[in-house]
Design a protein around this motif. Structure first.
Motif, short mmCIF file in Angstrom:
data_model
loop_
_atom_site.label_atom_id
_atom_site.label_comp_id
_atom_site.label_asym_id
_atom_site.label_seq_id
_atom_site.Cartn_x
_atom_site.Cartn_y
_atom_site.Cartn_z
N GLY A 1 0.80 -1.22 0.00
CA GLY A 1 0.00 0.00 0.00
C GLY A 1 0.84 1.27 0.00
O GLY A 1 0.30 2.37 -0.14
N SER A 2 2.16 1.12 0.14
CA SER A 2 3.02 2.29 0.15
C SER A 2 3.17 2.86 -1.26
O SER A 2 3.30 2.11 -2.22
N PRO A 3 3.20 4.20 -1.40
CA PRO A 3 3.22 4.80 -2.74
C PRO A 3 4.59 4.87 -3.38
O PRO A 3 4.71 5.28 -4.53
N HIS A 4 5.65 4.49 -2.65
CA HIS A 4 6.99 4.58 -3.24
C HIS A 4 7.26 3.36 -4.14
O HIS A 4 6.44 2.44 -4.23
N GLU A 5 8.44 3.37 -4.77
CA GLU A 5 8.75 2.34 -5.76
C GLU A 5 8.73 0.94 -5.17
O GLU A 5 8.20 -0.01 -5.79
N LEU A 6 9.28 0.76 -3.96
CA LEU A 6 9.31 -0.57 -3.37
C LEU A 6 7.89 -1.07 -3.07
O LEU A 6 7.58 -2.24 -3.27
N GLY A 7 7.04 -0.15 -2.60
CA GLY A 7 5.66 -0.52 -2.35
C GLY A 7 4.93 -0.90 -3.63
O GLY A 7 4.15 -1.86 -3.67
N LEU A 8 5.21 -0.16 -4.69
CA LEU A 8 4.57 -0.45 -5.97
C LEU A 8 5.02 -1.79 -6.52
O LEU A 8 4.23 -2.54 -7.11
N ARG A 9 6.30 -2.12 -6.32
CA ARG A 9 6.79 -3.42 -6.78
C ARG A 9 6.13 -4.56 -6.00
O ARG A 9 5.80 -5.60 -6.57
N ALA A 10 5.94 -4.35 -4.70
CA ALA A 10 5.24 -5.38 -3.91
C ALA A 10 3.80 -5.51 -4.36
O ALA A 10 3.27 -6.63 -4.48
N ALA A 11 3.15 -4.40 -4.65
CA ALA A 11 1.76 -4.45 -5.13
C ALA A 11 1.67 -5.15 -6.47
O ALA A 11 0.71 -5.88 -6.74
N GLU A 12 2.66 -4.94 -7.32
CA GLU A 12 2.67 -5.61 -8.62
C GLU A 12 2.73 -7.13 -8.46
O GLU A 12 2.04 -7.88 -9.17
N LEU A 13 3.56 -7.60 -7.52
CA LEU A 13 3.67 -9.04 -7.30
C LEU A 13 2.38 -9.61 -6.72
O LEU A 13 1.94 -10.69 -7.11
N LEU A 14 1.77 -8.88 -5.79
CA LEU A 14 0.50 -9.33 -5.22
C LEU A 14 -0.57 -9.43 -6.30
O LEU A 14 -1.31 -10.41 -6.37
N ASP A 15 -0.61 -8.43 -7.16
CA ASP A 15 -1.59 -8.45 -8.24
C ASP A 15 -1.30 -9.57 -9.24
O ASP A 15 -2.22 -10.24 -9.73
N ALA A 16 -0.01 -9.80 -9.51
CA ALA A 16 0.35 -10.87 -10.44
C ALA A 16 -0.04 -12.24 -9.87
O ALA A 16 -0.51 -13.12 -10.61
N ALA A 17 0.16 -12.42 -8.56
CA ALA A 17 -0.23 -13.68 -7.93
C ALA A 17 -1.74 -13.89 -8.02
O ALA A 17 -2.22 -14.99 -8.30
#
Length: 391
Positions: free
Chosen positions: A45-61
């Motif tokens: 849920g964090s808006p920085h790059e690391l948060g966005l990368r984590a969100a991308e993986l969650l969405d991909a899963a």
């Protein structure tokens, strides 16, 4: 870790036959979890790059799980396991049931994670009909459908029974519910995923639950399918699940990635697994019957990775300990209710008390080969000799 361990002489030192309780994790799943935890550790849920990368993986899963199940990504919610998801469906459906409709149909052989929230609802005035199987463990769709009343708002039926391996006729039940659009259909498919395709669309399923650790994935992971157009269950207060996760708090991105990996491997390996385990199960059935066992699992409509047998005159728990001393690890009933005085599943089948008390459950993980049957039976012989020498 696997179901087979070997000593320094190349001999099998352990035979794990309790996969219906939990499965050993696949190395690829452990790797997926570790990599995601190390590289995508940030809060999604964090808006920085690391948060966005984590969100991308969650969405991909989430998209990968949806693709494997043949559903839409927005119909998939990650959970802390099937216990949480089953409770969410049952209690959530009850909280949103229309006025005057307070009846649920289920079976007498469901997992405790279904029976316990139903018992809570009964204490609150809801009425629950528990449909029993016949003495072979077979559940008949006609009996489930005959239990429906105008007040029924939910039908909850497991796909594969966790003690006997009986396959329940969820497609036939779903077909019978097509003309009852206001009755929700929930399927606990935890024990089915390893050996059967999941007929979510064809069986008119509204809610379906899976557990990660029953398919060689991590514990405290799972998914809940919620058919598009239905409100997601709200187990925790009034909040609506966000980000594809049922529960509040920081999403476990690594767990979601590992679950998706486990489900994909399960799909890829299912056909070969079923062929191997069917052969193994039949060899064990014949060998154990020759040693005096009574097979309690149905001969037809049975998932091949679960075999329930009884040794009359012995207590199942005692045989479990004797087998453990010889490196064979089996179960008795649901591990979630292993301290219960007797199996509610076998009791519902109206079996004699001697067969119930002498029952054990053998359940097989993906890495067992048919040729393990000879070694398993040899160790049964030793354990039975030990017990008979003491009597």
């Amino acid at each position: 870790m696997s179901s087979l361990c070997y000593n320094e002489r190349g001999e099998r030192s352990m035979l794990y036959l309790d996969a219906a309780a939990t499965t050993p994790p696949w190395p690829e799943v452990v790797e997926a979890y570790a990599r995601a935890w190390q590289e995508r550790f940030a809060h999604p849920g964090s808006p920085h790059e690391l948060g966005l990368r984590a969100a991308e993986l969650l969405d991909a899963a989430r998209r990968q799980v949806a693709e494997l199940l043949g559903v839409e990504p927005e119909e998939v919610l990650f959970t802390n396991g099937a216990t949480e998801a089953n409770a969410a469906v049952i209690l959530g459906a009850a909280s949103s049931a229309p006025e005057g409709r307070r009846h649920i149909v289920t079976t007498a052989v469901e997992h405790p994670s279904v029976l316990e929230p139903l018992a809570r609802l009964e204490r609150r005035g809801f009425r629950v009909t528990y449909v029993a199987p016949d003495r072979s463990g077979t559940l008949w769709a006609r009996d489930v459908l005959a239990a429906l009343t105008p007040e029924t708002f939910l039908v909850s039926v497991m796909y594969v029974n966790h003690e006997t391996g009986s396959i329940h006729p969820v497609e036939e039940i779903g077909a019978g519910l097509r003309d009852r659009p206001n009755v929700r259909f929930h399927v606990d498919a935890v024990q089915a995923a390893a050996v059967l395709p999941l007929p979510i669309r064809t069986a008119r399923i509204d809610y379906l639950t899976l557990s990660g650790h029953k398919i060689h994935g991590p514990r405290r992971t799972g998914i809940l399918f919620v058919r598009k157009g239905l409100p997601p269950p709200r187990l925790y207060g009034d909040g609506v699940p966000e980000g594809g996760v049922l529960h509040p708090g920081t999403p476990d991105v690594a767990a979601a990635a590992a679950f998706a990996r486990a489900l994909r491997l399960t799909e890829e390996r299912r056909t070969a697994f079923v062929e191997r385990v069917r052969d193994l199960s039949e060899r064990l059935r014949e060998g154990l019957e020759a040693r005096g066992a009574v097979v309690l699992s149905p001969r037809l409509a049975r998932a091949p990775h679960i075999l329930n047998v009884s040794f009359p005159g012995m207590r199942g728990e005692v045989l479990v300990r004797a087998l453990s001393a010889h490196g064979v690890y089996v179960g008795t009933r649901s591990a979630c209710r292993s301290r219960a005085p007797r199996s509610h599943v076998l009791t519902a089948m109206r079996l004699p008390g001697e067969l119930i008390s002498g029952s054990i459950r053998l359940s097989f993980a993906e890495d067992l080969e048919p040729d393990a049957a000879e070694e398993i039976l040899s160790r049964f012989d030793r354990a039975l000799r030990d017990l008979r020498s003491r009597s």
